[in-house]
Design a protein around this motif. Structure first.
Motif, mmCIF file in Angstrom:
data_model
loop_
_atom_site.group_PDB
_atom_site.id
_atom_site.type_symbol
_atom_site.label_atom_id
_atom_site.label_comp_id
_atom_site.label_asym_id
_atom_site.label_seq_id
_atom_site.Cartn_x
_atom_site.Cartn_y
_atom_site.Cartn_z
ATOM 1 N N LEU A 29 0.831 -1.200 0.000
ATOM 2 C CA LEU A 29 0.000 0.000 0.000
ATOM 3 C C LEU A 29 0.870 1.256 0.000
ATOM 4 O O LEU A 29 0.621 2.194 -0.770
ATOM 5 C CB LEU A 29 -0.915 -0.002 1.224
ATOM 6 N N ALA A 30 1.888 1.265 0.851
ATOM 7 C CA ALA A 30 2.748 2.443 0.936
ATOM 8 C C ALA A 30 3.439 2.736 -0.399
ATOM 9 O O ALA A 30 3.433 3.877 -0.883
ATOM 10 C CB ALA A 30 3.800 2.234 2.035
ATOM 11 N N LEU A 31 4.013 1.706 -1.010
ATOM 12 C CA LEU A 31 4.723 1.899 -2.273
ATOM 13 C C LEU A 31 3.760 2.163 -3.424
ATOM 14 O O LEU A 31 4.073 2.946 -4.330
ATOM 15 C CB LEU A 31 5.583 0.674 -2.575
ATOM 16 N N GLY A 32 2.595 1.521 -3.400
ATOM 17 C CA GLY A 32 1.631 1.717 -4.478
ATOM 18 C C GLY A 32 1.112 3.143 -4.534
ATOM 19 O O GLY A 32 1.050 3.751 -5.618
ATOM 20 N N VAL A 33 0.720 3.693 -3.381
ATOM 21 C CA VAL A 33 0.233 5.078 -3.358
ATOM 22 C C VAL A 33 1.352 6.040 -3.745
ATOM 23 O O VAL A 33 1.134 7.004 -4.495
ATOM 24 C CB VAL A 33 -0.335 5.421 -1.966
ATOM 25 N N LEU A 34 2.561 5.776 -3.251
ATOM 26 C CA LEU A 34 3.694 6.633 -3.612
ATOM 27 C C LEU A 34 3.921 6.616 -5.116
ATOM 28 O O LEU A 34 4.173 7.671 -5.739
ATOM 29 C CB LEU A 34 4.950 6.153 -2.879
ATOM 30 N N ALA A 35 3.829 5.443 -5.738
ATOM 31 C CA ALA A 35 4.018 5.343 -7.187
ATOM 32 C C ALA A 35 2.933 6.127 -7.937
ATOM 33 O O ALA A 35 3.216 6.776 -8.954
ATOM 34 C CB ALA A 35 3.998 3.877 -7.610
ATOM 35 N N LEU A 36 1.692 6.082 -7.442
ATOM 36 C CA LEU A 36 0.622 6.835 -8.089
ATOM 37 C C LEU A 36 0.843 8.341 -7.977
ATOM 38 O O LEU A 36 0.639 9.085 -8.942
ATOM 39 C CB LEU A 36 -0.718 6.456 -7.472
ATOM 40 N N LEU A 37 1.237 8.800 -6.803
ATOM 41 C CA LEU A 37 1.437 10.238 -6.602
ATOM 42 C C LEU A 37 2.559 10.776 -7.485
ATOM 43 O O LEU A 37 2.462 11.889 -8.022
ATOM 44 C CB LEU A 37 1.749 10.506 -5.128
ATOM 45 N N LEU A 38 3.613 10.005 -7.622
ATOM 46 C CA LEU A 38 4.730 10.437 -8.462
ATOM 47 C C LEU A 38 4.482 10.145 -9.940
ATOM 48 O O LEU A 38 4.902 10.910 -10.821
ATOM 49 C CB LEU A 38 6.018 9.743 -8.019
ATOM 50 N N ALA A 197 -5.990 -9.702 -3.302
ATOM 51 C CA ALA A 197 -7.089 -8.760 -3.475
ATOM 52 C C ALA A 197 -6.624 -7.325 -3.273
ATOM 53 O O ALA A 197 -7.031 -6.413 -4.008
ATOM 54 C CB ALA A 197 -8.219 -9.087 -2.496
ATOM 55 N N GLY A 198 -5.747 -7.109 -2.274
ATOM 56 C CA GLY A 198 -5.244 -5.763 -2.027
ATOM 57 C C GLY A 198 -4.412 -5.231 -3.179
ATOM 58 O O GLY A 198 -4.559 -4.071 -3.590
ATOM 59 N N CYS A 199 -3.531 -6.072 -3.721
ATOM 60 C CA CYS A 199 -2.696 -5.643 -4.850
ATOM 61 C C CYS A 199 -3.555 -5.363 -6.084
ATOM 62 O O CYS A 199 -3.341 -4.369 -6.795
ATOM 63 C CB CYS A 199 -1.655 -6.706 -5.155
ATOM 64 N N ALA A 200 -4.540 -6.246 -6.339
ATOM 65 C CA ALA A 200 -5.424 -6.018 -7.479
ATOM 66 C C ALA A 200 -6.259 -4.756 -7.273
ATOM 67 O O ALA A 200 -6.510 -3.998 -8.216
ATOM 68 C CB ALA A 200 -6.332 -7.229 -7.688
ATOM 69 N N GLY A 201 -6.703 -4.534 -6.019
ATOM 70 C CA GLY A 201 -7.458 -3.323 -5.733
ATOM 71 C C GLY A 201 -6.633 -2.068 -5.929
ATOM 72 O O GLY A 201 -7.122 -1.055 -6.443
ATOM 73 N N LEU A 202 -5.351 -2.143 -5.536
ATOM 74 C CA LEU A 202 -4.470 -0.997 -5.732
ATOM 75 C C LEU A 202 -4.254 -0.733 -7.221
ATOM 76 O O LEU A 202 -4.254 0.413 -7.671
ATOM 77 C CB LEU A 202 -3.130 -1.259 -5.038
ATOM 78 N N GLY A 203 -4.091 -1.824 -7.999
ATOM 79 C CA GLY A 203 -3.964 -1.664 -9.435
ATOM 80 C C GLY A 203 -5.226 -1.083 -10.056
ATOM 81 O O GLY A 203 -5.154 -0.247 -10.970
ATOM 82 N N THR A 204 -6.380 -1.521 -9.551
ATOM 83 C CA THR A 204 -7.649 -0.973 -10.038
ATOM 84 C C THR A 204 -7.738 0.517 -9.767
ATOM 85 O O THR A 204 -8.138 1.304 -10.642
ATOM 86 C CB THR A 204 -8.830 -1.692 -9.356
ATOM 87 N N ALA A 205 -7.356 0.899 -8.547
ATOM 88 C CA ALA A 205 -7.406 2.322 -8.190
ATOM 89 C C ALA A 205 -6.471 3.138 -9.072
ATOM 90 O O ALA A 205 -6.825 4.223 -9.541
ATOM 91 C CB ALA A 205 -7.041 2.502 -6.720
ATOM 92 N N GLY A 206 -5.262 2.609 -9.310
ATOM 93 C CA GLY A 206 -4.307 3.326 -10.150
ATOM 94 C C GLY A 206 -4.815 3.487 -11.573
ATOM 95 O O GLY A 206 -4.731 4.581 -12.161
ATOM 96 N N ALA A 207 -5.359 2.403 -12.148
ATOM 97 C CA ALA A 207 -5.872 2.484 -13.512
ATOM 98 C C ALA A 207 -7.084 3.415 -13.591
ATOM 99 O O ALA A 207 -7.230 4.192 -14.539
ATOM 100 C CB ALA A 207 -6.244 1.086 -14.007
ATOM 101 N N ALA A 208 -7.959 3.344 -12.565
ATOM 102 C CA ALA A 208 -9.137 4.213 -12.559
ATOM 103 C C ALA A 208 -8.742 5.683 -12.419
ATOM 104 O O ALA A 208 -9.326 6.562 -13.070
ATOM 105 C CB ALA A 208 -10.085 3.810 -11.432
ATOM 106 N N LEU A 209 -7.756 5.943 -11.582
ATOM 107 C CA LEU A 209 -7.289 7.323 -11.434
ATOM 108 C C LEU A 209 -6.674 7.835 -12.726
ATOM 109 O O LEU A 209 -6.857 8.998 -13.095
ATOM 110 C CB LEU A 209 -6.272 7.408 -10.289
ATOM 111 N N ALA A 210 -5.925 6.958 -13.421
ATOM 112 C CA ALA A 210 -5.352 7.363 -14.700
ATOM 113 C C ALA A 210 -6.461 7.660 -15.709
ATOM 114 O O ALA A 210 -6.392 8.641 -16.464
ATOM 115 C CB ALA A 210 -4.428 6.267 -15.227
#
Length: 335
Positions: A29-38, A197-210
Motif C-alpha cells: 500500500l505504501a509503495l503503491g500510493v507513492l508510485a501513483l502520486l509520483l 485482493a489488495g494488490c489487485a485493488g491498488l492496481g484498479t485504483a491506479g488504472a481508474a485514477l489514470a
C-alpha cells in the motif's frame, strides 16, 4: 444460552505468517500510493503546462507549482503518514493499529484522488491559469476518502474475544439439556488471497485514477479485470461459519457478504473431514466431485449433506463441534 471458549486457535507458525502478510500488505500500500502520486504527473508530463495549477479559489485556479513540486509535495506528505502509521503499528495496541489503517486508507485515497483531479484539470491546457474548474471532483474525492477510511477500519478493527462454541462431548452429537440453546462460531482467513485482493485493488485504483485524469481508454480497460480479481479475492479471503438453532450460516469476506444459509431441516447430516486443495481443485470457492468446498486452508473442514443438492464443505477450525451441534439440531426433524 450456554457458551464456552473454543479450543486454541492458530499455532505460532500461522500467526507469524499472518504478521508477515500484514507487513507485505502495508508495504504494498505504501509503495503503491507513492508510485501513483509520483507517476500520474510524470506519465502526463507532455500534456501538462509548466508550472501547473495546484490550488483553486472556488472553481478558478489561483496557485501553481512546478511539475516536480506538484509530484513531490503529496509524496512527501504520504511518506510522513506512512512513517507515523508504522510507528503506531510497532508501538501501539490493536486500537492503534486499526486507527493507523484508517489514516492510511483516508489519506491515500485523498492524496491520490486530489492528484488525479489536478492532472485532469491541467491536461492539455497551455498555461496553469487556464486550468479547468474544480467542482464535483472535490466532493467525489472526499467521499472516496471517507469510504476508504471506513473500509480500512472494518478490515483492521479489533476482533475482540475469540470464537465461541457450545459445551461439547466427544461424538457426532451434543447432549444439551432441555431448554438450553447453543451457538458455535468459527472463521478462517487466507492472508495470501487477501494480499492478492489488495494488490489487485491498488492496481484498479491506479488504472481508474489514470482514466479519471484523462490518460486514455486503456486505463479503464485495465481497471475492469483488476476490479474483478480484487472483488473475487476479497470475497474468498475469509469465511465465517455460524451454527445456531436457526441452522448454518456461512458468510464470505470481511463484510460478511455474500452468505449462504441452511435451516436444520434442510441438513441430513454433518461431519468433520480433512481436505486439501489438491482434492478439491485449488483455493477459494471450488466445485468438484466432492461437491462445493470453500478452501481457505488445508485441513479440517465442516461438511454438510443437505437433503437437496451436493455436499457443502468449509475449511474452518473446530469443525467437529460445529458438526455435532448441527446433528443435534437436525436430529428431531430427521428422526
Amino acid at each position: 444460552m450456554k457458551k464456552v471458549s473454543q479450543k486454541g486457535g492458530h499455532d505460532a507458525r500461522k500467526d507469524a505468517a499472518v504478521r508477515v502478510i500484514g507487513m507485505l500488505a502495508f508495504g504494498a500500500l505504501a509503495l503503491g500510493v507513492l508510485a501513483l502520486l509520483l507517476g500520474l504527473p510524470w506519465v502526463a508530463r507532455d500534456q501538462l503546462p509548466e508550472p501547473l495549477a495546484t490550488h483553486w479559489s472556488g472553481t478558478r485556479p489561483d496557485g501553481s507549482m512546478s511539475l516536480t513540486a506538484a509530484a513531490g509535495f503529496p509524496a512527501a506528505v504520504w511518506a510522513a503518514s506512512v512513517a507515523a502509521a508504522a510507528v503506531a503499528r510497532w508501538r501501539g495496541g490493536e486500537q492503534a493499529k486499526a486507527w493507523s489503517a484508517v489514516g492510511l486508507g483516508f489519506g491515500g485515497a485523498l492524496l491520490t484522488g486530489a492528484q488525479a483531479a489536478i492532472v485532469s484539470a491541467n491536461l492539455d491546457r497551455p498555461t496553469w491559469q487556464e486550468a479547468g474548474p474544480m467542482g464535483a471532483e472535490v466532493l467525489l474525492v472526499l467521499v472516496a476518502a471517507v469510504a476508504a477510511g471506513a473500509l480500512a477500519w472494518w478490515l483492521a478493527r479489533p476482533q475482540g474475544p475469540g470464537p465461541l462454541a457450545a459445551t461439547v462431548a466427544d461424538g457426532p452429537r451434543l447432549d444439551l439439556p432441555d431448554g438450553q440453546r447453543a451457538v458455535w462460531l468459527s472463521r478462517a482467513v487466507n492472508p495470501w488471497l487477501g494480499l492478492l485482493a489488495g494488490c489487485a485493488g491498488l492496481g484498479t485504483a491506479g488504472a481508474a485514477l489514470a482514466g479519471f485524469a484523462g490518460l486514455g481508454g486503456a486505463a479503464w480497460a485495465t481497471a475492469a479485470p483488476l476490479a474483478v480479481v480484487a472483488l473475487a479475492g476479497l470475497g474468498c479471503s475469509s469465511v465465517q461459519a455460524r451454527v445456531t438453532e436457526r441452522g448454518l450460516d456461512v458468510a464470505f469476506g470481511p463484510l460478511g457478504r455474500p452468505s449462504r444459509h441452511w435451516d436444520p431441516e434442510e441438513i441430513v447430516s454433518a461431519r468433520a473431514e480433512t481436505r486439501t486443495p489438491a482434492q478439491v481443485g485449488g483455493w477459494g470457492y471450488r466445485l468438484s466431485g466432492l461437491g462445493t468446498t470453500v478452501m481457505l486452508r488445508r485441513g479440517e473442514c465442516l461438511v454438510i449433506r443437505p437433503r437437496q443438492g451436493a455436499e457443502f464443505a468449509v475449511s474452518v477450525d473446530d469443525a467437529e463441534r460445529g458438526a455435532a451441534l448441527l446433528n443435534t439440531l437436525a436430529a428431531p426433524r430427521s428422526a
